[in-house]
Design a protein around this motif. Structure first.
Motif, PDB file in Angstrom:
ATOM      1  N   THR A  86     -12.607  -1.737  -7.083  1.00 44.64           N
ATOM      2  CA  THR A  86     -14.040  -1.797  -6.895  1.00 44.64           C
ATOM      3  C   THR A  86     -14.183  -2.144  -5.358  1.00 44.64           C
ATOM      4  OG1 THR A  86     -14.636  -2.925  -8.931  1.00 44.64           O
ATOM      5  CG2 THR A  86     -16.288  -3.130  -7.031  1.00 44.64           C
ATOM      6  N   PHE A  87     -14.689  -0.897  -4.657  1.00 43.36           N
ATOM      7  CA  PHE A  87     -14.144  -0.660  -3.325  1.00 43.36           C
ATOM      8  C   PHE A  87     -15.419  -1.479  -2.454  1.00 43.36           C
ATOM      9  CE2 PHE A  87     -13.972   2.023   0.523  1.00 43.36           C
ATOM     10  CZ  PHE A  87     -12.464   1.510   0.899  1.00 43.36           C
ATOM     11  N   ASP A  88     -14.849  -2.055  -1.364  1.00 46.33           N
ATOM     12  CA  ASP A  88     -15.999  -2.473  -0.437  1.00 46.33           C
ATOM     13  C   ASP A  88     -15.584  -1.843   1.159  1.00 46.33           C
ATOM     14  OD1 ASP A  88     -17.595  -3.874   1.338  1.00 46.33           O
ATOM     15  OD2 ASP A  88     -16.657  -5.994   0.928  1.00 46.33           O
ATOM     16  N   HIS A  89     -16.608  -1.134   1.450  1.00 45.91           N
ATOM     17  CA  HIS A  89     -16.642  -0.303   2.516  1.00 45.91           C
ATOM     18  C   HIS A  89     -16.400  -1.164   4.028  1.00 45.91           C
ATOM     19  CE1 HIS A  89     -17.583   2.753  -0.469  1.00 45.91           C
ATOM     20  NE2 HIS A  89     -17.122   3.649   0.272  1.00 45.91           N
ATOM     21  N   LYS A 148       0.747  -1.120   0.019  1.00 43.13           N
ATOM     22  CA  LYS A 148       0.098   0.027  -0.019  1.00 43.13           C
ATOM     23  C   LYS A 148       0.785   1.182  -0.042  1.00 43.13           C
ATOM     24  CE  LYS A 148      -3.656  -2.067   2.957  1.00 43.13           C
ATOM     25  NZ  LYS A 148      -4.312  -2.113   4.345  1.00 43.13           N
ATOM     26  N   PRO A 149       0.691   2.158  -0.727  1.00 41.90           N
ATOM     27  CA  PRO A 149       1.529   3.427  -0.818  1.00 41.90           C
ATOM     28  C   PRO A 149       1.076   4.355   0.314  1.00 41.90           C
ATOM     29  CG  PRO A 149      -0.321   3.633  -2.332  1.00 41.90           C
ATOM     30  CD  PRO A 149      -0.344   2.324  -1.991  1.00 41.90           C
ATOM     31  N   GLY A 150       1.939   5.325   0.526  1.00 40.15           N
ATOM     32  CA  GLY A 150       1.495   6.273   1.757  1.00 40.15           C
ATOM     33  C   GLY A 150       0.145   6.834   1.760  1.00 40.15           C
ATOM     34  N   ASP A 151      -0.402   7.061   0.553  1.00 34.65           N
ATOM     35  CA  ASP A 151      -1.591   7.790   0.524  1.00 34.65           C
ATOM     36  C   ASP A 151      -2.917   6.768   0.366  1.00 34.65           C
ATOM     37  OD1 ASP A 151      -1.090   6.978  -2.112  1.00 34.65           O
ATOM     38  OD2 ASP A 151      -1.435   8.832  -3.233  1.00 34.65           O
ATOM     39  N   HIS A 152      -2.544   5.362   0.373  1.00 36.12           N
ATOM     40  CA  HIS A 152      -3.549   4.598   0.283  1.00 36.12           C
ATOM     41  C   HIS A 152      -4.676   4.885   1.248  1.00 36.12           C
ATOM     42  CE1 HIS A 152      -5.652   0.596   0.103  1.00 36.12           C
ATOM     43  NE2 HIS A 152      -4.949   0.553  -1.027  1.00 36.12           N
ATOM     44  N   ILE A 153      -5.971   4.356   1.156  1.00 33.91           N
ATOM     45  CA  ILE A 153      -6.962   4.593   1.877  1.00 33.91           C
ATOM     46  C   ILE A 153      -6.689   3.333   3.355  1.00 33.91           C
ATOM     47  CG2 ILE A 153      -9.320   3.900   2.341  1.00 33.91           C
ATOM     48  CD1 ILE A 153      -9.830   4.405  -0.710  1.00 33.91           C
ATOM     49  N   PRO A 154      -6.922   4.137   4.485  1.00 31.06           N
ATOM     50  CA  PRO A 154      -6.517   3.016   5.281  1.00 31.06           C
ATOM     51  C   PRO A 154      -7.638   1.798   5.481  1.00 31.06           C
ATOM     52  CG  PRO A 154      -6.661   5.314   6.250  1.00 31.06           C
ATOM     53  CD  PRO A 154      -7.141   5.252   4.850  1.00 31.06           C
ATOM     54  N   THR A 155      -6.947   0.493   5.571  1.00 31.11           N
ATOM     55  CA  THR A 155      -8.128  -0.512   5.660  1.00 31.11           C
ATOM     56  C   THR A 155      -7.061  -1.901   5.902  1.00 31.11           C
ATOM     57  OG1 THR A 155      -9.201  -2.025   4.241  1.00 31.11           O
ATOM     58  CG2 THR A 155      -7.540  -0.894   2.985  1.00 31.11           C
ATOM     59  N   THR A 156      -7.885  -2.857   6.411  1.00 33.51           N
ATOM     60  CA  THR A 156      -7.172  -3.817   6.763  1.00 33.51           C
ATOM     61  C   THR A 156      -7.686  -5.043   5.741  1.00 33.51           C
ATOM     62  OG1 THR A 156      -8.966  -4.498   8.174  1.00 33.51           O
ATOM     63  CG2 THR A 156      -7.073  -3.607   9.287  1.00 33.51           C
ATOM     64  N   GLY A 157      -8.270  -4.744   4.812  1.00 36.07           N
ATOM     65  CA  GLY A 157      -8.938  -5.765   3.555  1.00 36.07           C
ATOM     66  C   GLY A 157      -7.552  -6.171   2.917  1.00 36.07           C
ATOM     67  N   GLU A 158      -7.646  -7.217   2.388  1.00 31.06           N
ATOM     68  CA  GLU A 158      -6.650  -7.989   1.341  1.00 31.06           C
ATOM     69  C   GLU A 158      -6.906  -7.116   0.123  1.00 31.06           C
ATOM     70  OE1 GLU A 158      -4.241  -9.793   1.248  1.00 31.06           O
ATOM     71  OE2 GLU A 158      -4.361 -10.239   3.480  1.00 31.06           O
ATOM     72  N   CYS A 159      -5.874  -7.004  -0.890  1.00 30.35           N
ATOM     73  CA  CYS A 159      -5.988  -6.292  -1.868  1.00 30.35           C
ATOM     74  C   CYS A 159      -7.140  -6.857  -2.880  1.00 30.35           C
ATOM     75  CB  CYS A 159      -4.390  -6.721  -2.665  1.00 30.35           C
ATOM     76  SG  CYS A 159      -2.966  -6.085  -1.818  1.00 30.35           S
ATOM     77  N   THR A 181     -11.681   1.248   8.569  1.00 38.17           N
ATOM     78  CA  THR A 181     -11.549   1.506   9.807  1.00 38.17           C
ATOM     79  C   THR A 181     -11.311   2.972  10.140  1.00 38.17           C
ATOM     80  OG1 THR A 181      -9.188   1.424   9.751  1.00 38.17           O
ATOM     81  CG2 THR A 181     -10.179  -0.693  10.313  1.00 38.17           C
ATOM     82  N   SER A 182     -11.063   3.697   9.120  1.00 36.92           N
ATOM     83  CA  SER A 182     -11.079   5.367   9.197  1.00 36.92           C
ATOM     84  C   SER A 182     -12.344   5.914   8.951  1.00 36.92           C
ATOM     85  CB  SER A 182      -9.705   5.729   8.682  1.00 36.92           C
ATOM     86  OG  SER A 182      -9.848   5.472   7.180  1.00 36.92           O
TER      87      SER A 182
END
Length: 725
Positions: A296-299, A272-283, A303-304
């Motif tokens: 395709t984003f699963d909310h 994950k790059p520094g500006d990646h959305i904070p998440t614990t989900g797998e890629c 966590t943020s």
């Protein structure tokens, strides 16, 4: 060379020759005599020149102008008789000394090619000098195209004219071929190597490499997997090309779903790059194996906050006509769509209420609303319009009834205390009750109002008292009472302290018919002061039994005596113990647990306390030395450890050989000169003879020791002021 004289007739005739020769011999000294140093001529004779007759070089009797260079003599028709180059000699500059020694022509020192004329092959033809061997590279080049004149080896080959493949020469026979550790490849050298050196391969043409990638890329022969390479058993060419390691194309088909981070962790592969959305989900929750975007984003795994992504840069943010709010999108919106909003979280709204609640954007004030310029949230909550909580902070004191008049807002009920005072005199703005009456302006006593008519009075179960309410109650509430002023109470203690009206005697109280105030004060039950004057001596334990009153503690001295045998009625300590009734030994009590025992450093002894101490006190000691070996009290008061050095009953004799006599301690005080046994001959007593200092030490007339000359009896005593008396 031939030294014979030509047969051409001389104009002087043949008879003149002997005379000429004789004349030369007479007029010229020998060319090399024992006394002549040829070095002085500038041409030292060395090698074969030392063995040549003078006239062989100086044939005409001339010494000056004789040639000094090899080519000046060793030439056909030269001025002297000397050998010349044979016809088979290589063409040179005739500087013989560049190659030959002066000893002999053969066994030349070396060939100085700078003196050689012509091409290499004129000499290096296999006859005159070494030529190409049978295994020489096939070439029409001249020798000096590749070789130096110093050595055949270290040749530099110019490959520019080569038209055949490298391996036609570099086959390990004609020229250097592949070494044993060369990678498995085709024999096309030029695909990887250059013509100047084998080392520093400019590139590897993988089309010529035979075998798998790992046969070379093993970290030794060629670069292998680095430490941060993702764990895999695949061959290099499954992902990499032969052009470069990167970019690599990875086939994700065999990767288990949900395990992306095992490689994409920023170490093995891109994470994950520094500006990646904070998440614990797998890629693979959002991304595909083809590219990172589009995703395709699963909310569900976020966590943020929403705004950490929905900021108008990372993801869609608030449009220009959005309500003024914080960045917490989830306060109103769902993750499936922006509209309709699922609820309105007013905590996230940053503007004032009326910016929305203006009757257009959202509901505003109704026609029956109380006239006010306050903001909605001054009275209402964001959950519902009612109930409303009015902020009275801006209401002028004493003006409550302008609203609380029974029309605009609640007024006085029918059973309200008759008063013309404003509401805020007794009530707060939080609620009607409890009401707080300001008693500071009351000038009469409490009972003038609290008489049961004007205001609440004493209840039927109130204790008998005078009417001074304030002595016990506070002005804020009747209960709990702040204190009980017993001076206002009418009747005896038990009229209240009967266990019903007020606390009475507990079940473990001492049996007594006394009034409470015989022992207790009105301040508190404890401490209580008990009057033991009426208690019969020897009956302490009838109360002090550990139940009714404090009894003996667990560590009390074992005794059947009553408390007053040792203690007073004022306090338990100090206690006065009467030892007259003690039947056991001292140590049965004085053991450090039941009663005071021996302190640290006490004299080591098994004797009972009363051997040294009295029952009146630990000090002064009453010990008396009763041993027959005790010499008596000394002239000064000795400390115990001066004799009992081990702080025990055992005496530590300084000179044990003389115990138990005086010399056992004072052997080093003995002065021999003061203790003559006879004067003639002069004989002195020994320490052992006078070990008892207080014994006799007579002086005899002679060494028969039969007649006493001088009596000396009892010279030293332990009680003497001085040892020498």
């Amino acid at each position: 060379m031939n030294r014979t004289t030509p047969s051409t007739p001389n104009r002087h005739g043949t008879g003149a020759r002997p005379l000429l020769a004789l004349l030369l011999l007479l007029l010229s000294p020998p060319a090399f005599t024992a006394g002549f140093d040829h070095f002085t001529t500038g041409f030292p004779l060395e090698g074969a020149h030392q063995r040549v007759d003078c006239e062989q070089c100086h044939a005409t009797g001339l010494f000056r102008g004789t040639p000094r260079s090899c080519g000046g003599c060793h030439v056909p028709g030269g001025p002297v008789e000397a050998s010349t180059m044979p016809a088979s000699h290589m063409p040179t500059t005739r500087r013989c000394g560049e190659c030959h020694y002066q000893d002999r022509w053969s066994a030349i020192a070396f060939v100085d090619h700078t003196s050689v004329n012509g091409r290499c092959e004129h000499c290096h033809n296999g006859v005159t000098a070494a030529a190409k061997g049978p295994n020489h590279v096939q070439s029409g080049n001249r020798c000096d195209d590749c070789h130096k004149t110093l050595s055949w080896s270290g040749a530099i080959f110019d490959h520019k004219g080569i038209a055949t493949a490298c391996a036609s020469c570099h086959n390990g026979t004609t020229a250097t071929g592949k070494t044993g550790k060369h990678i498995n490849s085709t024999p096309i050298c030029e695909d990887c190597h250059i013509t100047t050196t084998w080392a520093t391969v400019p590139r590897v043409d993988h089309a010529d490499v035979l075998g798998t990638c790992a046969s070379c890329h093993d970290g030794t022969t060629a670069k292998g997997k680095p430490m941060n390479h993702m764990p895999t058993q695949q061959n290099c060419d499954d992902c990499h090309t032969t052009n470069a390691w990167i970019p690599a194309v990875f086939d994700h088909r065999d990767v288990a779903a949900g395990t992306c981070a095992s490689c994409h962790n920023g170490y093995y592969a891109t994470g994950k790059p520094g500006d990646h959305i904070p998440t614990t989900g797998e890629c693979d929750v959002c991304h595909t194996t083809f590219a990172w975007s589009p995703a395709t984003f699963d909310h569900d795994t976020i966590t943020s906050s929403c705004a950490s992504c929905h900021n108008g840069t990372t993801a869609t943010g608030k449009p220009g006509d959005h309500l003024a709010t914080t960045q917490v999108c989830e306060g109103c919106h769902s993750t499936t769509t922006w509209s309709p909003v699922i609820r309105m979280d007013h905590a996230e709204v940053t503007g004032s209420c009326v910016s929305c609640h203006n009757g257009t954007t959202a509901t505003g004030k109704g026609a029956s609303h109380m006239p006010t310029s306050d903001q909605c949230d001054d009275c209402h909550t964001t959950n519902a319009w009612t109930p409303a909580v009015f902020d009275h902070a801006d209401v002028a004191p004493g003006t409550c009834s302008s609203c609380h008049n029974g029309t605009w807002s609640t007024g006085k009920p029918a059973d309200h205390l008759t008063t013309s005072a404003e509401c805020d005199l007794c009530h707060s703005t939080n609620a009607w009750v409890p009401a707080i009456f300001d008693h500071t302006t009351v000038t009469g006593n409490c009972a003038s109002c609290h008489d049961g008519v004007t205001a609440t009075g004493k209840s039927a179960e109130h204790i008998p008292t005078n009417n001074l309410c304030e002595d016990c109650h506070g002005t804020t509430t009747w209960t709990p009472v702040i204190r009980v002023d017993h001076a206002d109470v009418l009747g005896t203690c038990v009229s209240c302290h009967n266990g019903s009206t007020a606390t009475g005697k507990p079940a473990d109280h001492i049996p007594s018919s006394d009034n409470c105030d015989d022992c207790h004060t009105t301040n508190a039950w404890t401490p209580a002061v008990f009057d033991h004057a009426d208690v019969a001596p020897g009956t302490c334990s009838s109360c002090h039994n550990g139940t009714t009153a404090t009894g003996k503690p667990a560590d009390h001295i074992q005794t059947t005596a009553e408390c007053d045998a040792c203690h007073s009625t004022n306090a338990w300590t100090p206690a006065f113990f009467d030892h007259d009734n003690v039947t056991g030994s001292c140590s049965s009590c004085h053991n450090g647990s039941t009663a005071t025992g021996k302190p640290l450093g006490h004299f080591v002894t098994s004797r009972e306390c009363d051997y040294c101490h009295s029952v009146d006190g630990w000090t002064p000691l009453t010990f008396i030395h009763r041993s027959a070996a005790y010499p008596g009290d000394h002239r000064r008061q000795l400390g115990c450890t001066e004799c009992h050095g081990g702080n025990s009953e055992t005496v530590t004799w300084r000179f044990p050989a003389y115990q138990p006599d005086c010399a056992g301690c004072h052997a080093d005080d003995y002065e021999r000169d003061e203790h003559k046994k006879t004067d003639n001959p002069r004989i002195y007593y020994t320490v052992s003879e006078l070990r008892d200092c207080s014994g006799s030490c007579h002086e005899y007339t002679d060494d028969t020791f039969t007649k006493i000359k001088k009596f000396r009896t009892g010279k030293h005593h332990v009680s003497d002021p001085k040892f020498d008396d």
